[in-house]
Motif scaffolding. Sequence first.
Motif, PDB file in Angstrom:
ATOM      1  N   THR A 168       0.804  -1.203   0.176  1.00  0.00           N
ATOM      2  CA  THR A 168       0.032   0.012  -0.005  1.00  0.00           C
ATOM      3  C   THR A 168       0.851   1.228   0.147  1.00  0.00           C
ATOM      4  N   VAL A 169       0.371   2.254  -0.707  1.00  0.00           N
ATOM      5  CA  VAL A 169       1.032   3.429  -0.559  1.00  0.00           C
ATOM      6  C   VAL A 169       1.331   3.835   0.966  1.00  0.00           C
ATOM      7  N   ARG A 170       0.391   3.820   1.893  1.00  0.00           N
ATOM      8  CA  ARG A 170       0.743   3.982   3.125  1.00  0.00           C
ATOM      9  C   ARG A 170       1.943   3.250   3.973  1.00  0.00           C
ATOM     10  N   ALA A 171       2.137   2.211   3.560  1.00  0.00           N
ATOM     11  CA  ALA A 171       3.014   1.100   3.882  1.00  0.00           C
ATOM     12  C   ALA A 171       4.395   1.703   3.237  1.00  0.00           C
ATOM     13  N   LEU A 172       4.411   2.359   1.842  1.00  0.00           N
ATOM     14  CA  LEU A 172       5.518   2.855   1.424  1.00  0.00           C
ATOM     15  C   LEU A 172       5.979   3.994   2.132  1.00  0.00           C
ATOM     16  N   HIS A 173       4.958   4.987   2.445  1.00  0.00           N
ATOM     17  CA  HIS A 173       5.174   6.126   3.232  1.00  0.00           C
ATOM     18  C   HIS A 173       5.792   6.057   4.631  1.00  0.00           C
ATOM     19  N   HIS A 174       5.276   4.757   5.044  1.00  0.00           N
ATOM     20  CA  HIS A 174       5.954   4.403   6.641  1.00  0.00           C
ATOM     21  C   HIS A 174       7.294   3.902   6.417  1.00  0.00           C
ATOM     22  N   TYR A 175       7.674   3.143   5.269  1.00  0.00           N
ATOM     23  CA  TYR A 175       8.992   2.487   5.220  1.00  0.00           C
ATOM     24  C   TYR A 175       9.827   3.769   4.914  1.00  0.00           C
ATOM     25  N   ASP A 176       9.554   4.898   4.271  1.00  0.00           N
ATOM     26  CA  ASP A 176      10.224   5.888   3.834  1.00  0.00           C
ATOM     27  C   ASP A 176      10.556   6.878   5.237  1.00  0.00           C
ATOM     28  N   ALA A 177       9.451   7.107   6.033  1.00  0.00           N
ATOM     29  CA  ALA A 177       9.614   7.907   7.168  1.00  0.00           C
ATOM     30  C   ALA A 177      10.528   7.100   7.983  1.00  0.00           C
ATOM     31  N   ILE A 178      10.633   5.749   8.428  1.00  0.00           N
ATOM     32  CA  ILE A 178      11.620   5.245   9.509  1.00  0.00           C
ATOM     33  C   ILE A 178      12.962   4.976   8.619  1.00  0.00           C
ATOM     34  N   GLY A 179      12.978   5.483   7.531  1.00  0.00           N
ATOM     35  CA  GLY A 179      14.440   5.107   6.854  1.00  0.00           C
ATOM     36  C   GLY A 179      14.725   3.599   6.492  1.00  0.00           C
ATOM     37  N   LEU A 180      13.657   2.865   6.394  1.00  0.00           N
ATOM     38  CA  LEU A 180      13.838   1.438   5.858  1.00  0.00           C
ATOM     39  C   LEU A 180      14.071   1.294   4.353  1.00  0.00           C
ATOM     40  N   VAL A 181      13.065   2.014   3.376  1.00  0.00           N
ATOM     41  CA  VAL A 181      13.193   2.018   2.115  1.00  0.00           C
ATOM     42  C   VAL A 181      12.838   3.353   1.815  1.00  0.00           C
ATOM     43  N   PRO A 182      13.908   4.328   1.935  1.00  0.00           N
ATOM     44  CA  PRO A 182      13.434   5.902   1.637  1.00  0.00           C
ATOM     45  C   PRO A 182      13.713   5.830   0.084  1.00  0.00           C
ATOM     46  N   ALA A 183      12.971   6.889  -0.303  1.00  0.00           N
ATOM     47  CA  ALA A 183      13.152   7.044  -1.778  1.00  0.00           C
ATOM     48  C   ALA A 183      14.287   7.990  -2.096  1.00  0.00           C
ATOM     49  N   SER A 184      14.986   7.692  -3.074  1.00  0.00           N
ATOM     50  CA  SER A 184      16.498   8.049  -3.273  1.00  0.00           C
ATOM     51  C   SER A 184      16.119   9.466  -3.792  1.00  0.00           C
ATOM     52  N   GLU A 185      15.116   9.583  -4.534  1.00  0.00           N
ATOM     53  CA  GLU A 185      15.011  11.001  -5.196  1.00  0.00           C
ATOM     54  C   GLU A 185      13.792  11.806  -4.867  1.00  0.00           C
ATOM     55  N   ARG A 186      13.744  13.004  -5.313  1.00  0.00           N
ATOM     56  CA  ARG A 186      12.563  13.674  -5.073  1.00  0.00           C
ATOM     57  C   ARG A 186      12.487  14.766  -6.302  1.00  0.00           C
ATOM     58  N   THR A 187      11.279  14.761  -6.687  1.00  0.00           N
ATOM     59  CA  THR A 187      11.103  15.848  -7.850  1.00  0.00           C
ATOM     60  C   THR A 187      11.119  17.116  -7.384  1.00  0.00           C
ATOM     61  N   GLY A 188      10.970  18.312  -8.135  1.00  0.00           N
ATOM     62  CA  GLY A 188      11.054  19.419  -7.596  1.00  0.00           C
ATOM     63  C   GLY A 188       9.903  20.281  -6.872  1.00  0.00           C
ATOM     64  N   ALA A 189       8.814  19.558  -7.049  1.00  0.00           N
ATOM     65  CA  ALA A 189       7.493  19.504  -6.204  1.00  0.00           C
ATOM     66  C   ALA A 189       7.678  18.702  -4.995  1.00  0.00           C
ATOM     67  N   GLY A 190       8.787  18.091  -4.637  1.00  0.00           N
ATOM     68  CA  GLY A 190       8.772  17.186  -3.552  1.00  0.00           C
ATOM     69  C   GLY A 190       8.198  15.981  -3.500  1.00  0.00           C
ATOM     70  N   HIS A 191       7.692  15.368  -4.772  1.00  0.00           N
ATOM     71  CA  HIS A 191       7.347  13.811  -4.921  1.00  0.00           C
ATOM     72  C   HIS A 191       8.334  12.965  -4.727  1.00  0.00           C
ATOM     73  N   ARG A 192       8.459  11.789  -4.188  1.00  0.00           N
ATOM     74  CA  ARG A 192       9.070  10.790  -3.919  1.00  0.00           C
ATOM     75  C   ARG A 192       9.213  10.027  -5.460  1.00  0.00           C
ATOM     76  N   ARG A 193      10.576   9.703  -5.661  1.00  0.00           N
ATOM     77  CA  ARG A 193      10.818   8.975  -6.877  1.00  0.00           C
ATOM     78  C   ARG A 193      11.747   7.747  -6.414  1.00  0.00           C
TER      79      ARG A 193
END
Length: 254
Positions: free
Chosen positions: A22-47
């Motif tokens: 789920t998107v929620r799970a991916l957000h959680h993994y990002d927030a705790i540093g488990l699977v952070p998104a390596s990049e962000r767009t100029g608007a701040g979206h995860r990539r």
Amino acid sequence: MTGQALEQRWSVGELARATGLTVRALHHYDAIGLVPASERTGAGHRRYTEGDLRRLYRVRALRGLGLPLEEIATALDRDADDVSALRTVLARQLAHLDEQAVRVARLRERIGDLLAALDGGMPGPEKFTATLEMISRMDDHYTPAQQDLLARKRTDLGPAAIEAMKLEWADLARRLMGLQAENVPVDDPRVQELTTRWDEIGTAFHGGDTAIVAATDAAYEGSKEAVNRQLGWPAPGDGPDLVDYVRRAREVRS
């Protein structure tokens, strides 16, 4: 064009659809540093990159083995060629699962015993309540380690041997109550023979662990009325105490 520029990127929604998370799970993994998104767009979206995707699949595989997120992070944050951290967390998880298996086996046996009692004829509310009360009070007197030992002993014996011992023990109790009713002294050879076998059956279940024997005695004293109702023995004060009879016979032997 560089290889990095050609590498595919995923938005959080695309990654969720690709992995079944789920998107929620991916957000959680990002927030705790488990699977952070390596990049962000100029608007701040995860990539997410291909490296992120590979890490995410490793996380999913380890989660499937029941590992908590904190231990997964510890294992994955080491160098990819260093498997020592992963080995440590897997060994710890295996030990935890072994403990769970023992407890599950113990619960299965208890539920099986209750179902067998029900299949033999629906007991009255008083007797059924006495059974549950006895189980609860016995648990209070055994440590988790003792409960695990008892469960392992039962597993080693197997259902057929356990059932045979239960029947033999019930016959021993019946014969001993008969001798007790006749006021046969505890040093009589007949009493000694029966109580010796009584203790042999007990040893098969607890391995001669004196702490478990003491805990069992304490449990019986604390729930004597419930135990006697369950076994069909006289209620305390209504007749001779069979367990005390066995204890006195044991003291003679010692």
